[in-house]
Design an enzyme around this catalytic site. Structure first.
Site, short mmCIF file in Angstrom:
data_model
loop_
_atom_site.label_atom_id
_atom_site.label_comp_id
_atom_site.label_asym_id
_atom_site.label_seq_id
_atom_site.Cartn_x
_atom_site.Cartn_y
_atom_site.Cartn_z
CB SER A 1 16.91 -40.61 -11.04
OG SER A 1 18.02 -39.88 -10.56
CD GLU B 1 -1.26 -2.35 2.10
OE1 GLU B 1 -0.06 -2.64 1.89
OE2 GLU B 1 -1.98 -2.98 2.87
NE ARG C 1 15.25 -27.29 -6.49
CZ ARG C 1 16.32 -27.91 -6.92
NH1 ARG C 1 17.32 -27.22 -7.48
NH2 ARG C 1 16.42 -29.21 -6.82
CG ASP D 1 20.31 -38.01 -6.89
OD1 ASP D 1 20.63 -39.15 -7.27
OD2 ASP D 1 19.14 -37.63 -6.73
C1 AOF Z 1 0.09 -5.12 4.44
N1 AOF Z 1 0.73 -4.93 3.25
O1 AOF Z 1 2.35 -5.40 1.81
C2 AOF Z 1 2.27 -6.65 3.79
C3 AOF Z 1 1.56 -6.87 5.00
O2 AOF Z 1 7.23 -6.44 9.96
P1 AOF Z 1 6.32 -5.75 8.98
O3 AOF Z 1 6.00 -4.34 9.36
O4 AOF Z 1 6.81 -5.85 7.54
O5 AOF Z 1 4.90 -6.48 9.05
C4 AOF Z 1 4.73 -7.79 8.58
C5 AOF Z 1 3.27 -8.19 8.76
O6 AOF Z 1 2.44 -7.25 8.06
C6 AOF Z 1 2.95 -9.56 8.18
O7 AOF Z 1 3.03 -10.57 9.16
C7 AOF Z 1 1.51 -9.36 7.70
O8 AOF Z 1 0.58 -9.50 8.75
C8 AOF Z 1 1.51 -7.92 7.24
N2 AOF Z 1 1.98 -7.83 5.84
N3 AOF Z 1 0.48 -6.11 5.26
O9 AOF Z 1 -0.83 -4.38 4.77
C9 AOF Z 1 1.79 -5.65 2.89
N4 AOF Z 1 3.36 -7.35 3.44
ZN ZN Z 2 1.05 -3.01 5.96
#
Ligand code: AOF
Ligand code: ZN
Length: 363
Positions: free
Chosen positions: A167, A52, A183, A199
């Site tokens: 394999s 955002e 991955r 492998d």
């Molecule tokens: C959002 N928009 O793009 C993401 C969210 O440690 P922080 O501040 O980066 O927070 C991570 C947490 O925020 C993650 O566990 C999830 O709940 C939320 N991620 N939220 O509004 C985003 N990446």
């Molecule tokens: Zn956020």
């Protein structure tokens, strides 16, 4: 553009973070006015700005605009400040939200905060498509253990090697490329010691713009050869050996090459996989791609640590009772003891078929 098209664009943007945001979710955001995109953003790197704020950052005038965001905006301070604050300050009038955020610190509070502030919120918009971005995050944020994907590449008669042990290759190029995309999505790749000895794999991600998962060997008795490719490249790509061996001399030799040793208690003589998953969870590892061999696959199913299964089936048969099956060990006795799989999906990669399932949780 329609609301659905704008949200699908946000979904496509979210995917650009693949491999770089774990253990955070993939998130995309679009700002639009009268159905026209005026700004876009995505979560690009763990610890950096959320989707955002990345969209708002490049928007000259967001007042009165509409936001399409694939995940509920956060309302807590983590590595980044709350996205809800940024949305409120921006003067946006309406927000379409895809997935709910199950993070206990957010979990509905983000949506409520926006609604209470008078912003029009459309919840659960294209929810299934948005949810499909983040099976890893949804599992890890609540279970605190990695989401485990078991990958099998086999012949139509269920073999993963000929009777002589050959394999390379069973599946075609398109399938193998798709494995490298998986991955990239995962924080770790794990194999059993049998696979290392047979492998000598490198377990790297070989596609454009790659992101290498850490490598984990389940090696109960510390048999990983010092000259194996995994050990030789341990200083370039983090490499862990999970063991219940008490051979400190061998452990120190491996450590001197840059390998990290994870001492894990035994479960019937082998690494206790549930303990290992809890340990990896504590280390921030949100996902593990399990790439063999047959014994580890069976032990992982038995331990109940697998969430998702990918089976690539090549249009070939090897036959032979001594040729390796995809899942080994002792196996179940009665049909009713079978590991139950749900949500079957089929796709094609070249002439191969990919079957995917979720594993039904047993309590
Ligand atoms: C959002 N928009 O793009 C993401 C969210 O440690 P922080 O501040 O980066 O927070 C991570 C947490 O925020 C993650 O566990 C999830 O709940 C939320 N991620 N939220 O509004 C985003 N990446
Ligand atoms: Zn956020």
């Amino acid at each position: 553009m329609t609301d659905a098209e704008l949200m699908r664009h946000a979904i496509a943007l979210a995917k650009r973070g693949t491999g770089f945001v774990n253990p955070n979710p993939l998130v995309g955001a679009v700002l639009a006015r009268d159905g026209q995109i005026i700004a876009e953003g995505w979560h690009a790197k763990y610890g950096d700005l959320h989707a955002e704020r990345n969209a708002l950052k490049v928007c000259d005038d967001p007042r009165g605009a509409v936001m399409y965001v694939t995940l509920e905006p956060c309302c807590h301070t983590g590595k980044q400040p709350p996205c809800t604050d940024a949305i409120l300050q921006s003067g946006i009038r309406k927000v379409f939200v895809g997935s709910d955020d199950p993070n206990p610190q957010v979990a509905g509070k983000g949506l409520k905060l926006l609604e209470d502030a008078g912003i029009e919120v459309v919840r659960g918009f294209l929810k299934d498509e948005c949810d499909a971005l983040n099976p890893i995050f949804f599992h890890y944020i609540t279970a605190r253990t990695p989401y485990v994907i078991m990958k099998i590449a086999m012949t139509a008669d269920g073999k993963t090697a000929t009777r002589a042990g050959f394999s390379k290759w069973i599946t075609g190029e398109a399938s193998r490329r798709h494995v490298h995309e998986t991955r990239k999505r995962c924080a770790a790749i794990m194999v059993g010691i049998g696979t290392v000895l047979a492998d000598d794999p490198t377990l790297t991600c070989r596609i454009e713009n790659p992101s290498d998962p850490i490598r984990i060997v389940c090696d109960s008795n510390l048999q990983t050869p010092i000259e194996s490719k995994l050990v030789v490249t341990a200083r370039e790509i983090p490499t862990y050996i999970a063991t219940c061996s008490i051979d400190r001399r061998k452990a120190e030799l491996l450590e001197s090459k840059g390998v990290h040793i994870l001492e894990i208690p035994p479960d019937e003589g082998h690494v206790d996989l549930r303990f290992l998953m809890r340990r990896l969870g504590e280390m921030g590892i949100d996902s593990v791609l399990l790439e063999g061999g047959a014994a580890l696959h069976e032990a992982a199913l038995r331990a109940g640590i697998v969430q998702h299964i990918q089976v690539y089936i090549a249009p070939k048969m090897f036959g032979g009772v001594s040729a390796k099956p995809a899942v080994g060990g002792l196996g179940v006795y009665g049909v009713e003891e079978a590991y139950q799989l749900t949500s079957p999906e089929i796709s094609r990669y070249g002439d191969d078929i990919l079957l995917e399932y979720d594993v039904k949780e047993v309590r």
